[in-house]
Structures are given as structure tokens and as C-alpha cells.
Design an enzyme around this catalytic site. Structure first.
Site, mmCIF file in Angstrom:
data_model
loop_
_atom_site.group_PDB
_atom_site.id
_atom_site.type_symbol
_atom_site.label_atom_id
_atom_site.label_comp_id
_atom_site.label_asym_id
_atom_site.label_seq_id
_atom_site.Cartn_x
_atom_site.Cartn_y
_atom_site.Cartn_z
ATOM 1 N N MET A 6 54.985 -7.870 41.000
ATOM 2 C CA MET A 6 54.951 -6.524 41.596
ATOM 3 C C MET A 6 53.713 -5.837 41.047
ATOM 4 S SD MET A 6 59.031 -5.854 41.366
ATOM 5 C CE MET A 6 59.207 -7.135 40.143
ATOM 6 N N ASP A 60 66.623 -10.012 46.568
ATOM 7 C CA ASP A 60 66.367 -9.409 45.261
ATOM 8 C C ASP A 60 66.727 -7.925 45.286
ATOM 9 O OD1 ASP A 60 65.513 -8.834 42.732
ATOM 10 O OD2 ASP A 60 63.404 -9.331 43.068
ATOM 11 N N SER A 91 67.695 -12.198 36.825
ATOM 12 C CA SER A 91 66.448 -11.516 36.500
ATOM 13 C C SER A 91 66.478 -11.067 35.049
ATOM 14 C CB SER A 91 66.260 -10.291 37.392
ATOM 15 O OG SER A 91 65.279 -9.451 36.807
ATOM 16 N N MET A 112 63.494 -7.918 49.755
ATOM 17 C CA MET A 112 63.920 -6.914 48.767
ATOM 18 C C MET A 112 65.063 -6.091 49.351
ATOM 19 S SD MET A 112 61.971 -7.490 46.166
ATOM 20 C CE MET A 112 62.693 -6.171 45.188
ATOM 21 N N ASP A 114 60.351 -10.708 36.399
ATOM 22 C CA ASP A 114 59.793 -9.564 37.129
ATOM 23 C C ASP A 114 58.583 -8.983 36.406
ATOM 24 O OD1 ASP A 114 61.488 -9.204 39.459
ATOM 25 O OD2 ASP A 114 63.105 -8.732 38.062
ATOM 26 N N HIS A 173 64.450 -15.740 37.064
ATOM 27 C CA HIS A 173 63.591 -14.815 37.813
ATOM 28 C C HIS A 173 62.912 -13.860 36.833
ATOM 29 C CE1 HIS A 173 62.562 -12.561 41.522
ATOM 30 N NE2 HIS A 173 62.760 -11.467 40.804
ATOM 31 N N HIS A 178 58.015 -13.069 39.976
ATOM 32 C CA HIS A 178 57.909 -12.054 41.037
ATOM 33 C C HIS A 178 56.840 -11.049 40.617
ATOM 34 C CE1 HIS A 178 60.235 -8.645 43.362
ATOM 35 N NE2 HIS A 178 59.042 -8.883 43.867
ATOM 36 N N MET A 219 55.716 -6.206 36.458
ATOM 37 C CA MET A 219 55.446 -4.882 37.050
ATOM 38 C C MET A 219 54.252 -4.242 36.349
ATOM 39 S SD MET A 219 59.260 -3.341 37.396
ATOM 40 C CE MET A 219 60.628 -4.321 38.046
HETATM 41 C C1 DX5 Z 1 63.494 -5.005 41.231
HETATM 42 C C2 DX5 Z 1 63.391 -6.408 40.663
HETATM 43 C C3 DX5 Z 1 64.688 -7.130 40.672
HETATM 44 C C4 DX5 Z 1 65.730 -6.469 39.830
HETATM 45 C C5 DX5 Z 1 67.085 -6.911 40.233
HETATM 46 O O1 DX5 Z 1 62.255 -4.423 41.285
HETATM 47 O O2 DX5 Z 1 62.466 -7.166 41.413
HETATM 48 O O3 DX5 Z 1 64.521 -8.497 40.330
HETATM 49 O O4 DX5 Z 1 65.561 -6.718 38.492
HETATM 50 O O5 DX5 Z 1 67.988 -6.218 39.421
HETATM 51 P P1 DX5 Z 1 69.450 -5.860 39.913
HETATM 52 O O6 DX5 Z 1 70.134 -7.161 40.214
HETATM 53 O O7 DX5 Z 1 70.015 -5.146 38.749
HETATM 54 O O8 DX5 Z 1 69.302 -5.005 41.147
HETATM 55 ZN ZN ZN Z 2 62.430 -9.414 41.250
#
Ligand code: DX5
Ligand code: ZN
Length: 229
Positions: free
Chosen positions: A72, A176, A12, A141, A39, A37, A70, A41
Site C-alpha cells: 500500500m 482483504d 495479516s 479490498m 501489509d 499476509h 501487500h 503502508m
Molecule cells: C487493510 C489491510 C488488511 C487488514 C485486514 O489495509 O490491507 O490486510 O490488515 O485486517 P482485518 O482482517 O482486521 O480487517
Molecule cells: Zn492487506
């Protein structure tokens, strides 16, 4: 994108250098990761903000393989076209992001991307039962989404139930949150094939010392694959 259940490591970039995404993506791919990956947000569905489709489009040329985005965010639907246009291979939306996740998954495939469905820790595997024929991936998750570096939550019973529900459908199970060489065997044994890892891949490395990323990726992969030995 062909389907298989071999272990895939998906770093990620939430844990990468935000001022240097292009070089970071090239470094982790050169060091043997399988997917990248990404993320997204929005500060609304989750209590943190990262970036949107323009950043995804800027990163895309620096990724040779699979760009796993991903989302969010809530709502999701107004942004699907933009993220698909940005070059996402997989677009994963949260089941909890709105009342019409079925429509969201249809829209993702309609936009030409593979469809992923993410389940928060509080959402049971069974909530995905009516959606399994319309997804290419279910993301379990193992932290509450929003931040990297959180403690792994044990969802192995849920992963096993999901694996049984999926049967022989070509649907990946992605994990994840909090994945490292210690937790990877638990989720691999339960039936996961895609392991997202942020802090465990990027810790102690940099684009100037990318071999550290390689060591971190191999450590997670070997720990996960060890359960089949
Ligand atoms: C959390 C994200 C993950 C996160 C994973 O909201 O969706 O992808 O970055 O990070 P680690 O591996 O550090 O938990
Ligand atoms: Zn993620």
C-alpha cells in the site's frame, strides 16, 4: 507455488505483536494458516505507516510457506527489487497507486515474484480487464486500506464479476478486510479462494496461547468451506 482454488487463510500480521513478528509467523503457520499476509503502508498512499523491505527480509526466515506482501505504497516501482529480494513470493500493488500499473506488474514478474493487483472498494472489477493475463492474483479490498479491524464492505457482486472475467486463468481472488466467520461464506460463495484476516485470527490469542489462533483460523476456514457442503 502451485495453483489451486481451495480456500486459503492468510492471517495479516498487521494485527500481530510488532515486537515479535518471527514468533507470531511461526505460531500462525503451526496453527494451520496457508499464507502469511504482510501489509506494507507508507503514510502517503494510505494514512498509516507500517514497515518496509528490511522488516520483510527479517520475517522471511520465520515463514515456511507463502509470504504474501501487500504494497500500500506509491510510487511502487522503485521498491519492487527490494521487496522481491526480501523474499516475497507474491507482491501485490494497487491499481490506484499510479498511472502505469501495467509496467508495475511487468516489473514484479521481472523481479521473479508472483504479481498481485489490488482494487480499492471504489474501483470496479472491469478496471482489471486488460491486466488479467499478467497477474497471478487479484485482491478485492473489502475495506478502504490503511487499518485493521474495519467493518466489512459487501463487494460480492464485484467478486462474482471478477470471477467470471478470470474464467479458467490461474488467477487467485483474494479478499482483504473485515473477513471473519460471518463474512467468509459470502466471499467464498462469490468465488474468492484466499481470505486475508487480521483481527479475526489474532484476537484473544498470543504466542503464549497460540491454540486460540488455531481455533480462529479453523472457524474462518470451516465457515468458508461450508458454502460448498
Ligand atoms: C487493510 C489491510 C488488511 C487488514 C485486514 O489495509 O490491507 O490486510 O490488515 O485486517 P482485518 O482482517 O482486521 O480487517
Ligand atoms: Zn492487506
Amino acid at each position: 507455488m502451485s495453483f489451486d482454488r481451495k480456500i486459503k487463510i492468510a492471517p495479516s500480521i498487521l494485527s500481530a505483536d510488532f515486537a515479535n513478528f518471527g514468533a507470531e509467523c511461526e505460531a500462525i503457520e503451526a496453527q494451520g494458516c496457508d499464507w502469511v499476509h504482510v501489509d506494507v503502508m507508507d503514510g502517503h498512499f494510505v494514512p498509516n505507516i507500517t514497515f518496509g523491505p528490511a522488516t520483510c527480509a527479517a520475517i522471511r526466515p520465520h515463514i515456511k510457506g507463502v509470504m504474501d506482501v501487500h504494497l500500500m505504497i506509491a510510487p511502487v516501482d522503485p521498491y519492487i527489487e527490494a521487496f522481491a529480494h526480501a523474499g516475497a513470493d507474491i507482491l501485490t500493488a494497487h491499481l490506484e497507486a499510479g498511472p502505469h500499473v501495467h509496467r508495475t506488474l511487468q516489473a514484479i514478474r521481472g523481479a521473479g515474484a508472483k504479481a498481485g493487483l489490488a482494487l480499492n472498494p471504489g474501483t470496479p472489477a472491469e478496471a482489471a480487464a486488460e491486466l488479467l493475463d499478467m497477474v497471478d492474483l487479484v485482491c478485492v479490498m473489502t475495506v478502504n486500506p490503511g487499518f485493521g479491524g474495519q467493518k466489512f464492505l459487501d463487494m460480492t457482486a464485484k467478486i462474482r464479476r471478477l470471477r467470471a472475467m478470470i474464467g479458467d486463468r490461474p488467477v487467485h481472488i483474494e479478499i482483504d478486510g473485515g473477513v471473519d466467520p460471518g463474512t467468509a461464506p459470502l466471499v467464498a460463495r462469490a468465488g474468492a479462494d484466499v481470505l486475508v484476516a487480521g483481527s479475526a485470527v489474532f484476537k484473544s490469542g498470543s504466542v503464549a496461547s497460540p491454540e486460540v489462533y488455531g481455533r480462529n483460523i479453523r472457524a474462518i476456514r470451516e465457515a468458508a468451506e461450508g458454502v460448498y457442503a
